[in-house]
Motif scaffolding. Structure first.
Motif, PDB file in Angstrom:
ATOM      1  N   LEU A   1      -5.464  -9.362  24.580  1.00  0.00           N
ATOM      2  CA  LEU A   1      -6.418  -9.788  25.603  1.00  0.00           C
ATOM      3  C   LEU A   1      -7.842  -9.784  25.055  1.00  0.00           C
ATOM      4  N   TRP A   2      -8.204  -8.733  24.363  1.00  0.00           N
ATOM      5  CA  TRP A   2      -9.547  -8.644  23.795  1.00  0.00           C
ATOM      6  C   TRP A   2      -9.751  -9.682  22.696  1.00  0.00           C
ATOM      7  N   ARG A   3      -8.714  -9.903  21.903  1.00  0.00           N
ATOM      8  CA  ARG A   3      -8.812 -10.887  20.816  1.00  0.00           C
ATOM      9  C   ARG A   3      -9.016 -12.290  21.393  1.00  0.00           C
ATOM     10  N   ARG A   4      -8.255 -12.626  22.421  1.00  0.00           N
ATOM     11  CA  ARG A   4      -8.373 -13.959  23.017  1.00  0.00           C
ATOM     12  C   ARG A   4      -9.687 -14.127  23.763  1.00  0.00           C
ATOM     13  N   ALA A   5     -10.325 -13.003  24.113  1.00  0.00           N
ATOM     14  CA  ALA A   5     -11.637 -13.065  24.755  1.00  0.00           C
ATOM     15  C   ALA A   5     -12.755 -13.261  23.742  1.00  0.00           C
ATOM     16  N   GLY A   6     -12.439 -13.220  22.455  1.00  0.00           N
ATOM     17  CA  GLY A   6     -13.447 -13.506  21.442  1.00  0.00           C
ATOM     18  C   GLY A   6     -13.822 -12.348  20.545  1.00  0.00           C
ATOM     19  N   LEU A   7     -13.283 -11.171  20.787  1.00  0.00           N
ATOM     20  CA  LEU A   7     -13.585 -10.038  19.917  1.00  0.00           C
ATOM     21  C   LEU A   7     -12.711 -10.085  18.671  1.00  0.00           C
ATOM     22  N   ARG A   8     -13.264  -9.603  17.567  1.00  0.00           N
ATOM     23  CA  ARG A   8     -12.463  -9.448  16.362  1.00  0.00           C
ATOM     24  C   ARG A   8     -11.698  -8.134  16.472  1.00  0.00           C
ATOM     25  N   VAL A   9     -10.383  -8.229  16.554  1.00  0.00           N
ATOM     26  CA  VAL A   9      -9.518  -7.054  16.630  1.00  0.00           C
ATOM     27  C   VAL A   9      -8.750  -6.951  15.319  1.00  0.00           C
ATOM     28  N   ILE A  10      -8.968  -5.875  14.592  1.00  0.00           N
ATOM     29  CA  ILE A  10      -8.330  -5.666  13.292  1.00  0.00           C
ATOM     30  C   ILE A  10      -7.086  -4.815  13.513  1.00  0.00           C
ATOM     31  N   ASP A  11      -5.937  -5.390  13.194  1.00  0.00           N
ATOM     32  CA  ASP A  11      -4.652  -4.735  13.429  1.00  0.00           C
ATOM     33  C   ASP A  11      -4.285  -3.910  12.191  1.00  0.00           C
ATOM     34  N   LEU A  12      -4.528  -2.601  12.245  1.00  0.00           N
ATOM     35  CA  LEU A  12      -4.271  -1.743  11.092  1.00  0.00           C
ATOM     36  C   LEU A  12      -2.780  -1.654  10.776  1.00  0.00           C
TER      37      LEU A  12
ATOM     38  N   ALA B   1     -16.959 -10.042   9.383  1.00  0.00           N
ATOM     39  CA  ALA B   1     -17.571  -9.961  10.716  1.00  0.00           C
ATOM     40  C   ALA B   1     -19.083  -9.824  10.607  1.00  0.00           C
ATOM     41  N   ALA B   2     -19.542  -9.014   9.653  1.00  0.00           N
ATOM     42  CA  ALA B   2     -20.979  -8.826   9.468  1.00  0.00           C
ATOM     43  C   ALA B   2     -21.652 -10.131   9.061  1.00  0.00           C
ATOM     44  N   ARG B   3     -21.021 -10.852   8.132  1.00  0.00           N
ATOM     45  CA  ARG B   3     -21.594 -12.138   7.695  1.00  0.00           C
ATOM     46  C   ARG B   3     -21.666 -13.130   8.842  1.00  0.00           C
ATOM     47  N   ALA B   4     -20.697 -13.036   9.767  1.00  0.00           N
ATOM     48  CA  ALA B   4     -20.673 -13.944  10.916  1.00  0.00           C
ATOM     49  C   ALA B   4     -21.614 -13.502  12.030  1.00  0.00           C
ATOM     50  N   GLY B   5     -22.272 -12.364  11.849  1.00  0.00           N
ATOM     51  CA  GLY B   5     -23.204 -11.879  12.861  1.00  0.00           C
ATOM     52  C   GLY B   5     -22.546 -11.225  14.051  1.00  0.00           C
ATOM     53  N   GLU B   6     -21.295 -10.811  13.905  1.00  0.00           N
ATOM     54  CA  GLU B   6     -20.589 -10.167  15.013  1.00  0.00           C
ATOM     55  C   GLU B   6     -21.074  -8.729  15.169  1.00  0.00           C
ATOM     56  N   ARG B   7     -21.334  -8.337  16.397  1.00  0.00           N
ATOM     57  CA  ARG B   7     -21.890  -7.016  16.673  1.00  0.00           C
ATOM     58  C   ARG B   7     -20.828  -5.945  16.812  1.00  0.00           C
ATOM     59  N   VAL B   8     -19.598  -6.326  17.176  1.00  0.00           N
ATOM     60  CA  VAL B   8     -18.557  -5.351  17.499  1.00  0.00           C
ATOM     61  C   VAL B   8     -17.244  -5.775  16.852  1.00  0.00           C
ATOM     62  N   VAL B   9     -16.529  -4.809  16.280  1.00  0.00           N
ATOM     63  CA  VAL B   9     -15.139  -5.026  15.878  1.00  0.00           C
ATOM     64  C   VAL B   9     -14.297  -3.918  16.502  1.00  0.00           C
ATOM     65  N   VAL B  10     -13.052  -4.239  16.760  1.00  0.00           N
ATOM     66  CA  VAL B  10     -12.112  -3.276  17.335  1.00  0.00           C
ATOM     67  C   VAL B  10     -11.026  -2.994  16.307  1.00  0.00           C
ATOM     68  N   HIS B  11     -10.752  -1.718  16.071  1.00  0.00           N
ATOM     69  CA  HIS B  11      -9.611  -1.339  15.239  1.00  0.00           C
ATOM     70  C   HIS B  11      -8.435  -1.018  16.163  1.00  0.00           C
ATOM     71  N   ASP B  12      -7.393  -1.827  16.077  1.00  0.00           N
ATOM     72  CA  ASP B  12      -6.143  -1.567  16.797  1.00  0.00           C
ATOM     73  C   ASP B  12      -5.347  -0.610  15.919  1.00  0.00           C
ATOM     74  N   SER B  13      -5.365   0.679  16.285  1.00  0.00           N
ATOM     75  CA  SER B  13      -4.850   1.719  15.393  1.00  0.00           C
ATOM     76  C   SER B  13      -3.910   2.650  16.148  1.00  0.00           C
ATOM     77  N   PRO B  14      -2.594   2.479  15.978  1.00  0.00           N
ATOM     78  CA  PRO B  14      -1.651   3.301  16.746  1.00  0.00           C
ATOM     79  C   PRO B  14      -1.726   4.787  16.422  1.00  0.00           C
ATOM     80  N   LEU B  15      -2.167   5.152  15.217  1.00  0.00           N
ATOM     81  CA  LEU B  15      -2.206   6.571  14.821  1.00  0.00           C
ATOM     82  C   LEU B  15      -3.631   7.100  14.730  1.00  0.00           C
ATOM     83  N   LEU B  16      -4.535   6.476  15.437  1.00  0.00           N
ATOM     84  CA  LEU B  16      -5.940   6.870  15.361  1.00  0.00           C
ATOM     85  C   LEU B  16      -6.131   8.352  15.689  1.00  0.00           C
TER      86      LEU B  16
END
Length: 218
Positions: free
Chosen positions: A26-37, A108-123
């Motif tokens: 849901l967050w990814r489709r809303a435009g956030l970069r979600v990194i799937d660890l 993400a930084a080069r693209a000027g994105e302010r927020v990234v999400v780490h999808d991390s099951p063992l965080l």
């Protein structure tokens, strides 16, 4: 030239069958970069390359499949019975995951994105929460989680319960996460709760109008 500003990190976690991956989507489709660890971890052993070669060098040629990848099921049986082997595998995989994640964050930084999400099951299991500006945990009823994994992934109940036993409890998630998303109703309700949690986190981080994710899921 000015250096690109590193994006702010949010952590997303949840136990097996909780619906964490649905929230991530849901967050990814809303435009956030979600990194799937977890996906990065699987690629180390599922794609022929240096990761596979290092695994074979450490654990043996018998773990290489005909397709040139690693038989993860066979290797899992070994590492669950051998603590030293498990530690070696984690180092082998995580060192490469760190490189892949850093590359995504640099992009993400080069693209000027302010927020990234780490999808991390063992965080939380790995005590990584200090690496994030905020952590969101997805919660669901135990029986709903078991039913979901049995139905959607074809696993048996014993398998799901063994994974649950190795993960932190929901009480721990409640205690240690900054915000919670309860997956206790239908998908529309889950989407609304995911939006509320994300908007709350972004407000705390001070992302302004026009920043990636400031109107996520609206």
């Amino acid at each position: 030239m000015p250096h690109a500003t590193s994006p702010l990190r949010l952590g997303l976690t949840g136990g097996i069958g909780s619906g964490k991956s649905t929230v991530a989507d849901l967050w990814r489709r809303a435009g956030l970069r979600v990194i799937d660890l977890d996906a990065h971890s699987r690629r180390v052993l599922d794609v022929p390359g240096d990761g596979v070669e290092d695994a074979v060098a450490r654990f043996g040629e018998q773990f290489r499949t005909l397709g040139g990848t690693i038989d993860r099921a066979a290797l899992a049986r070994l590492v669950f019975a051998d603590g030293d082997a498990r530690a070696d595998l984690e180092r082998l995989v995580l060192s490469r995951v760190d490189i892949a994640v850093a590359a995504e964050e640099a992009e993400a930084a080069r693209a000027g994105e302010r927020v990234v999400v780490h999808d991390s099951p063992l965080l939380l299991e790995k005590h990584h929460e200090a690496e994030y500006r905020g952590v969101v945990a997805v919660l669901a009823r135990r029986e709903d989680r078991i039913d979901r994994v049995v139905r959607d992934r074809g696993k048996d109940r014993a398998y799901v319960e063994s994974i649950m036993a190795a993960q932190v409890t929901d009480l721990e998630r409640i205690r240690r996460a900054d915000r919670l998303v309860l997956n206790t109703a239908d998908r529309e309700t889950l989407a609304a709760r995911a939006r509320h949690a994300l908007d709350g986190m972004l407000a705390v981080l001070g992302t302004g109008p026009g920043d990636p994710g400031d109107s996520a899921l609206r």
